[in-house]
Design a protein around this motif. Sequence first.
Motif, short mmCIF file in Angstrom:
data_model
loop_
_atom_site.label_atom_id
_atom_site.label_comp_id
_atom_site.label_asym_id
_atom_site.label_seq_id
_atom_site.Cartn_x
_atom_site.Cartn_y
_atom_site.Cartn_z
N UNK A 214 0.79 -1.20 -0.03
CA UNK A 214 -0.04 -0.20 0.16
C UNK A 214 0.80 1.13 0.05
N UNK A 215 1.84 1.31 0.78
CA UNK A 215 2.99 2.39 0.65
C UNK A 215 3.31 2.57 -0.74
N UNK A 216 3.96 1.61 -1.54
CA UNK A 216 4.28 2.15 -2.78
C UNK A 216 3.34 2.27 -3.82
N UNK A 217 2.17 1.87 -3.78
CA UNK A 217 1.16 2.18 -4.56
C UNK A 217 0.29 3.48 -4.41
N UNK A 218 0.36 3.94 -3.24
CA UNK A 218 -0.57 5.06 -2.80
C UNK A 218 0.42 6.32 -2.54
N UNK A 219 1.58 6.33 -2.53
CA UNK A 219 2.55 7.44 -2.29
C UNK A 219 2.80 8.38 -3.51
N UNK A 220 2.62 9.52 -3.30
CA UNK A 220 2.96 10.29 -4.48
C UNK A 220 4.55 10.71 -4.48
N UNK A 221 5.00 10.74 -3.07
CA UNK A 221 6.33 11.10 -2.90
C UNK A 221 6.69 10.02 -1.77
N UNK A 222 7.87 9.14 -2.18
CA UNK A 222 8.20 8.16 -1.31
C UNK A 222 9.51 8.32 -0.81
N UNK A 223 9.92 8.28 0.64
CA UNK A 223 11.05 8.79 1.28
C UNK A 223 11.43 7.77 1.92
N UNK A 224 12.80 7.33 1.99
CA UNK A 224 13.22 6.04 2.56
C UNK A 224 14.01 6.60 3.86
N UNK A 225 13.64 5.74 4.84
CA UNK A 225 14.36 6.07 6.06
C UNK A 225 14.62 4.69 6.82
N UNK A 226 14.80 3.60 6.18
CA UNK A 226 15.16 2.48 6.93
C UNK A 226 16.59 2.24 7.01
N UNK A 227 17.00 1.32 7.82
CA UNK A 227 18.38 0.73 7.89
C UNK A 227 18.75 -0.07 6.87
N UNK B 19 15.28 -3.08 -1.73
CA UNK B 19 13.84 -3.25 -1.62
C UNK B 19 13.01 -2.46 -2.79
N UNK B 20 13.53 -1.30 -3.20
CA UNK B 20 13.03 -0.65 -4.18
C UNK B 20 13.70 -1.04 -5.37
N UNK B 21 12.97 -2.11 -6.02
CA UNK B 21 13.63 -2.74 -7.27
C UNK B 21 12.54 -2.37 -8.35
N UNK B 22 13.02 -3.18 -9.67
CA UNK B 22 12.15 -2.90 -10.81
C UNK B 22 10.48 -3.24 -10.42
N UNK B 23 10.31 -4.32 -9.71
CA UNK B 23 8.98 -4.85 -9.28
C UNK B 23 8.28 -3.63 -8.67
N UNK B 24 9.12 -3.07 -7.51
CA UNK B 24 8.36 -2.20 -6.74
C UNK B 24 8.13 -1.00 -7.42
N UNK B 25 9.10 -0.39 -8.22
CA UNK B 25 8.97 0.75 -9.22
C UNK B 25 7.84 0.64 -10.07
N UNK C 196 18.64 7.65 3.38
CA UNK C 196 18.93 6.77 4.34
C UNK C 196 20.32 5.94 3.98
N UNK C 197 20.29 4.86 3.01
CA UNK C 197 21.31 3.93 2.54
C UNK C 197 21.07 3.73 1.07
N UNK C 198 22.03 3.99 0.45
CA UNK C 198 22.24 3.65 -0.96
C UNK C 198 21.74 2.45 -1.55
N UNK C 199 22.04 1.38 -0.84
CA UNK C 199 21.65 0.25 -1.34
C UNK C 199 20.12 -0.05 -1.09
N UNK C 200 19.37 0.56 -0.64
CA UNK C 200 18.12 0.45 -0.48
C UNK C 200 17.32 0.36 -1.66
N UNK C 201 17.86 0.85 -2.72
CA UNK C 201 17.36 1.08 -4.07
C UNK C 201 18.24 0.06 -5.15
N UNK C 202 17.56 -0.14 -6.14
CA UNK C 202 18.24 -0.99 -7.40
C UNK C 202 18.61 0.48 -8.39
#
Length: 329
Positions: A190-203, A211-217, A230-236
């Motif tokens: 729900x977070x990734x499908x309903x957000x207009x601005x998505x900000x990452x704050x996880x370790x 976790x923000x990969x091609x499927x999530x995007x 937060x940390x660069x490797x949270x995203x692909x």
Amino acid sequence: MTSLYVSDAIHTHVLAQLREIGEVHLGYGPSATPYAAVQDRVDAVMLRAEQFTADKIEASPRLKIIARHGVGTDNVDIHAATRSGVWVTVTPGSNARSVAEHVFALTLALARRIPAAAAGTAAGQWSAIKPGLTGFELHGRTLGLFGFGRIAFLTAEIARGFGMPVLVCDPYVAPEFVRQYGAELVAFDELITQSDVLSLHAPLTAATKRIIDADAIARMRPGTVLINTARGALIDEAAVLLALESGHLGGAALDVIEGESADMQDPLPHSDGITARNGHLDNLIVTPHVGGQTTQSLLAAGTQALQCIQQVLTGGTPQHAVNHPASAA
């Protein structure tokens, strides 16, 4: 004499206080001293970006504490420090407001296309570039926060001032706690499908890596803006670039990149895809991990780190330790 090493630039007031404790060796500036040149006599380290590996720690017979000037410990071999009887400390909360404000600096820069507007004006354009610079207002847009620690709390508070509904995904917090900040706790989908601005704050963990990969995007709303402080490797990074180039992502602003995990002081060669396109994609902003770098946060972090050093050098137990060396038991 007590000997201290400071890896990177710190607040001048903190540096002056360190010099009252003993001899200070600076790992930065025009007359920088490499740590290897003083490792045999250093008692304490105030550490920012430099990597502190097992080799450095084990070659430092007098070292008692590595005081991180920040909250992350990615650049410290904590196991080696613990084995060698060296405390490792952090400075929690010291830069939280600075990073939260940087989240909105980046968000507004993307929303109002500020880099493109400034560059075009600097190039001598004015009216010609205005039609392509229509932005969007944050009011009424949904902000999604992945992770809900100190920085995210403050980010949620700022978002309320913009009139933004806030969604939170964090498996370690309760709905009642999130509601105190005017936000709603939701599942990741729900977070990734309903957000207009998505900000990452996880370790960064095994579960959150990329976790923000091609499927999530692909499941995000067209035009979603992605912010990572937060940390660069949270995203692909490759997937983000493709989504920016296709227009599916409306923009991305990154204060961290995955290459920092290889070399915090010079990560650019390790993330050449992202950095090569910075400045060439007008919907991509990359800043060099400066979200927590304000005058106020440098003073706060430096003061906390200094207090930890003082506690250890006087035989005490430091606040905010992330380990407990056997020799200190």
